[in-house]
Design an enzyme around this catalytic site. Structure first.
Site, PDB file in Angstrom:
ATOM      1  N   HIS A  62      52.599  29.943 -45.679  1.00 56.35           N
ATOM      2  CA  HIS A  62      51.555  29.575 -46.628  1.00 56.35           C
ATOM      3  C   HIS A  62      50.186  30.164 -46.281  1.00 56.35           C
ATOM      4  CE1 HIS A  62      54.115  25.687 -46.824  1.00 56.35           C
ATOM      5  NE2 HIS A  62      54.566  26.562 -47.709  1.00 56.35           N
ATOM      6  N   LYS A  72      42.807  27.077 -39.967  1.00 59.31           N
ATOM      7  CA  LYS A  72      43.542  25.859 -39.619  1.00 59.31           C
ATOM      8  C   LYS A  72      43.544  25.673 -38.105  1.00 59.31           C
ATOM      9  CE  LYS A  72      46.872  26.545 -43.371  1.00 59.31           C
ATOM     10  NZ  LYS A  72      48.275  26.837 -43.678  1.00 59.31           N
ATOM     11  N   TYR A 132      47.068  18.829 -38.984  1.00 64.65           N
ATOM     12  CA  TYR A 132      46.257  19.981 -39.356  1.00 64.65           C
ATOM     13  C   TYR A 132      44.807  19.547 -39.531  1.00 64.65           C
ATOM     14  CZ  TYR A 132      50.547  22.136 -41.375  1.00 64.65           C
ATOM     15  OH  TYR A 132      51.782  22.653 -41.601  1.00 64.65           O
ATOM     16  N   ASP A 168      59.121  27.229 -51.175  1.00 69.36           N
ATOM     17  CA  ASP A 168      59.016  28.113 -50.009  1.00 69.36           C
ATOM     18  C   ASP A 168      60.100  29.185 -50.025  1.00 69.36           C
ATOM     19  OD1 ASP A 168      56.800  26.761 -49.130  1.00 69.36           O
ATOM     20  OD2 ASP A 168      57.819  25.692 -47.520  1.00 69.36           O
TER      21      ASP A 168
END
Length: 180
Positions: A62, A72, A132, A168
């Site tokens: 992603h 991130k 995250y 995905d």
């Protein structure tokens, strides 16, 4: 905290320092001052948690497209994962190269992933949780990705792919994908 820079520019493995005693341990997982000294983002306006029931689950690869590219800070809070990043920055000498890191609740490692990388992971244990910290906040419609099994990237996942979302599985190959 110890900051270990990868050969993929901007990618940093963060090792916390643990203070241990008979009760267990205490560790700082983030310090804005130390991140600023390292030239890293020091404000993360969004925090997220991913729970995964079964070993072998793959999430990714992603990213968000410009101008909403994400930085991130990822760590495994429970269980263990194989965390993968792919450099999607055209013009960089490491374009299309990937790296994988084992992040576990036990080792406490975190991965700092700058804008311009696709990110995903595979769970190595049942019942894993991944935390995250993300900047900027998610923008609906800006999410994108590349296929986890794209032969042009050739990620070597440590386990057979178990659970994976249809979304995905359907991401385009890198040659056909949008860019971060």
């Amino acid at each position: 905290m110890h900051f270990e820079r990868s050969d993929l520019a901007g990618l940093v493995l963060v090792t916390p320092e643990r203070l241990s005693d008979e009760r267990g341990y205490f560790t700082r997982t983030f310090c804005a001052e130390e991140f600023a000294r390292e030239g890293l983002v020091r404000a993360f306006p969004q925090a997220s948690l991913s729970y995964n029931a079964t070993r072998g689950t793959v999430r990714g690869m992603h990213f968000q497209v410009a101008p909403h590219g994400e930085t991130k800070l990822v760590r495994c809070a429970r269980g263990a994962i194989y965390d993968v990043v792919v450099d999607l920055r055209q013009g960089e000498p490491t374009y299309r190269q990937w790296r994988g890191f084992e992040l576990t609740a036990q080792n406490g490692l975190a991965l700092y992933i700058p804008d311009g990388f696709a990110h995903g992971f595979q769970t190595l244990t049942d019942e894993s949780e991944i935390a995250y910290a993300i900047t900027p906040p998610f923008v609906p419609g800006a999410g994108s990705g590349v296929r986890h099994n794209d032969p042009a990237i050739a990620v070597r996942w440590p386990l057979p792919v178990g659970a994976i979302a249809d979304k995905d599985r359907a991401w385009p190959l890198l040659a056909d994908a949008s860019r971060p």
